[in-house]
Design a protein around this motif. Structure first.
Motif, PDB file in Angstrom:
ATOM      1  N   MET A   9     -86.887 142.297  47.279  1.00 19.17           N
ATOM      2  CA  MET A   9     -87.398 143.828  46.542  1.00 19.17           C
ATOM      3  C   MET A   9     -88.813 144.082  47.372  1.00 19.17           C
ATOM      4  SD  MET A   9     -86.418 146.384  44.708  1.00 19.17           S
ATOM      5  CE  MET A   9     -85.198 145.676  43.669  1.00 19.17           C
ATOM      6  N   ILE A  13     -92.408 148.201  44.587  1.00 19.72           N
ATOM      7  CA  ILE A  13     -91.601 148.390  43.500  1.00 19.72           C
ATOM      8  C   ILE A  13     -92.014 147.540  42.469  1.00 19.72           C
ATOM      9  CG2 ILE A  13     -89.242 148.394  42.722  1.00 19.72           C
ATOM     10  CD1 ILE A  13     -89.913 150.794  44.484  1.00 19.72           C
ATOM     11  N   PHE A  17     -93.450 148.466  38.701  1.00 17.82           N
ATOM     12  CA  PHE A  17     -92.844 148.036  37.436  1.00 17.82           C
ATOM     13  C   PHE A  17     -93.806 147.347  36.349  1.00 17.82           C
ATOM     14  CE2 PHE A  17     -90.932 144.148  35.310  1.00 17.82           C
ATOM     15  CZ  PHE A  17     -90.078 145.067  34.372  1.00 17.82           C
ATOM     16  N   TYR A  54     -85.661 142.939  33.205  1.00 17.18           N
ATOM     17  CA  TYR A  54     -85.768 143.635  34.454  1.00 17.18           C
ATOM     18  C   TYR A  54     -86.648 142.795  35.275  1.00 17.18           C
ATOM     19  CZ  TYR A  54     -83.738 147.747  32.282  1.00 17.18           C
ATOM     20  OH  TYR A  54     -82.829 148.625  31.735  1.00 17.18           O
ATOM     21  N   LEU A  58     -85.169 142.560  39.239  1.00 18.65           N
ATOM     22  CA  LEU A  58     -86.188 143.072  40.290  1.00 18.65           C
ATOM     23  C   LEU A  58     -86.592 142.274  41.073  1.00 18.65           C
ATOM     24  CD1 LEU A  58     -87.346 146.222  38.424  1.00 18.65           C
ATOM     25  CD2 LEU A  58     -85.513 146.238  39.757  1.00 18.65           C
ATOM     26  N   MET A 114     -75.817 146.617  42.641  1.00 12.24           N
ATOM     27  CA  MET A 114     -77.218 147.242  42.110  1.00 12.24           C
ATOM     28  C   MET A 114     -77.858 147.888  43.484  1.00 12.24           C
ATOM     29  SD  MET A 114     -80.262 144.372  41.384  1.00 12.24           S
ATOM     30  CE  MET A 114     -81.987 144.639  41.587  1.00 12.24           C
ATOM     31  N   SER A 115     -78.482 148.884  42.876  1.00  9.88           N
ATOM     32  CA  SER A 115     -79.428 149.735  44.001  1.00  9.88           C
ATOM     33  C   SER A 115     -80.681 149.965  43.149  1.00  9.88           C
ATOM     34  CB  SER A 115     -78.647 150.819  44.162  1.00  9.88           C
ATOM     35  OG  SER A 115     -79.294 151.738  45.298  1.00  9.88           O
ATOM     36  N   PHE A 116     -81.806 149.761  43.746  1.00 14.15           N
ATOM     37  CA  PHE A 116     -83.066 150.275  42.991  1.00 14.15           C
ATOM     38  C   PHE A 116     -84.181 150.260  44.122  1.00 14.15           C
ATOM     39  CE2 PHE A 116     -86.907 149.608  40.397  1.00 14.15           C
ATOM     40  CZ  PHE A 116     -86.747 150.457  39.572  1.00 14.15           C
ATOM     41  N   GLY A 117     -84.884 151.222  44.313  1.00 13.06           N
ATOM     42  CA  GLY A 117     -85.977 151.097  45.009  1.00 13.06           C
ATOM     43  C   GLY A 117     -85.828 150.730  46.546  1.00 13.06           C
ATOM     44  N   LYS A 120     -80.336 147.518  48.052  1.00 16.87           N
ATOM     45  CA  LYS A 120     -78.830 147.386  47.643  1.00 16.87           C
ATOM     46  C   LYS A 120     -78.167 145.898  47.756  1.00 16.87           C
ATOM     47  CE  LYS A 120     -78.634 152.284  49.250  1.00 16.87           C
ATOM     48  NZ  LYS A 120     -79.418 152.988  48.169  1.00 16.87           N
TER      49      LYS A 120
END
Length: 170
Positions: A9, A13, A17, A54, A58, A114-117, A120
């Motif tokens: 990641m 990001i 967080f 989280y 992440l 999962m897709s975040f910032g 993917k």
């Protein structure tokens, strides 16, 4: 010789967080004027477990994601969402794609994903109900088309990954 490429990641990001968690904890502590005991209980009971969950999703999960290019094929390990072995013999076509601009690779439905910032990872359905496995932290990916699915892979060192595939693939 096998070469492994990581797909973590983005650090921005993760920093955002941590700032958000700190701000929420400070707001909770400030809003409870009932004393330090109740504020501590709320932070321990709610903010602590959610932050740990989280942080795991992440940081730890993307940090373990790796794409290995070997003489036999590609080993994809992005637990818990995607894992695969792609033998070179099963690859019909290899080409570059862009997840943001190519309409053929727009996600229609996520199976386990999962897709975040920008990160993917997982199994999805794309145009024409084709199954695709995505592991990427960038919009530009290298696409490996096989008879049963499409693999969209985009590690941090994308240029090195492309060179390794060009050298190793038959």
């Amino acid at each position: 010789m096998a070469t492994t490429y990581k797909v973590p990641m983005h650090r921005v990001i993760l920093a955002l967080f941590l700032i958000a968690v700190t701000a929420i904890a400070a707001t909770v502590a400030w809003s409870f004027n009932s004393g330090l005991t109740w504020t501590g209980i709320c932070l321990i009971a709610v903010a602590g477990p959610l932050s740990i969950f989280y942080w795991y999703m992440l940081y730890i999960t993307p940090k373990r994601a790796a794409i290995t290019v070997a003489e036999e094929g590609i080993l994809l390990a992005a637990p818990p969402f995607a894992s695969a072995v792609i033998p070179w013999a099963s690859v019909e076509k290899t080409f570059e794609a862009n997840l943001k601009t190519d309409e053929a690779f727009k996600i229609i439905k996520a199976k386990k994903h999962m897709s975040f910032g920008g990160y993917k990872s997982g199994v999805v359905l794309i145009k024409d109900d084709k199954e695709a496995v995505i592991v990427s932290n960038r919009p530009d990916v290298l696409c490996f088309q096989t008879a049963d699915r499409v693999y969209l892979l985009g590690p941090s060192d994308f240029e090195g990954f492309k060179e390794a595939v060009e050298k190793t693939a038959p």
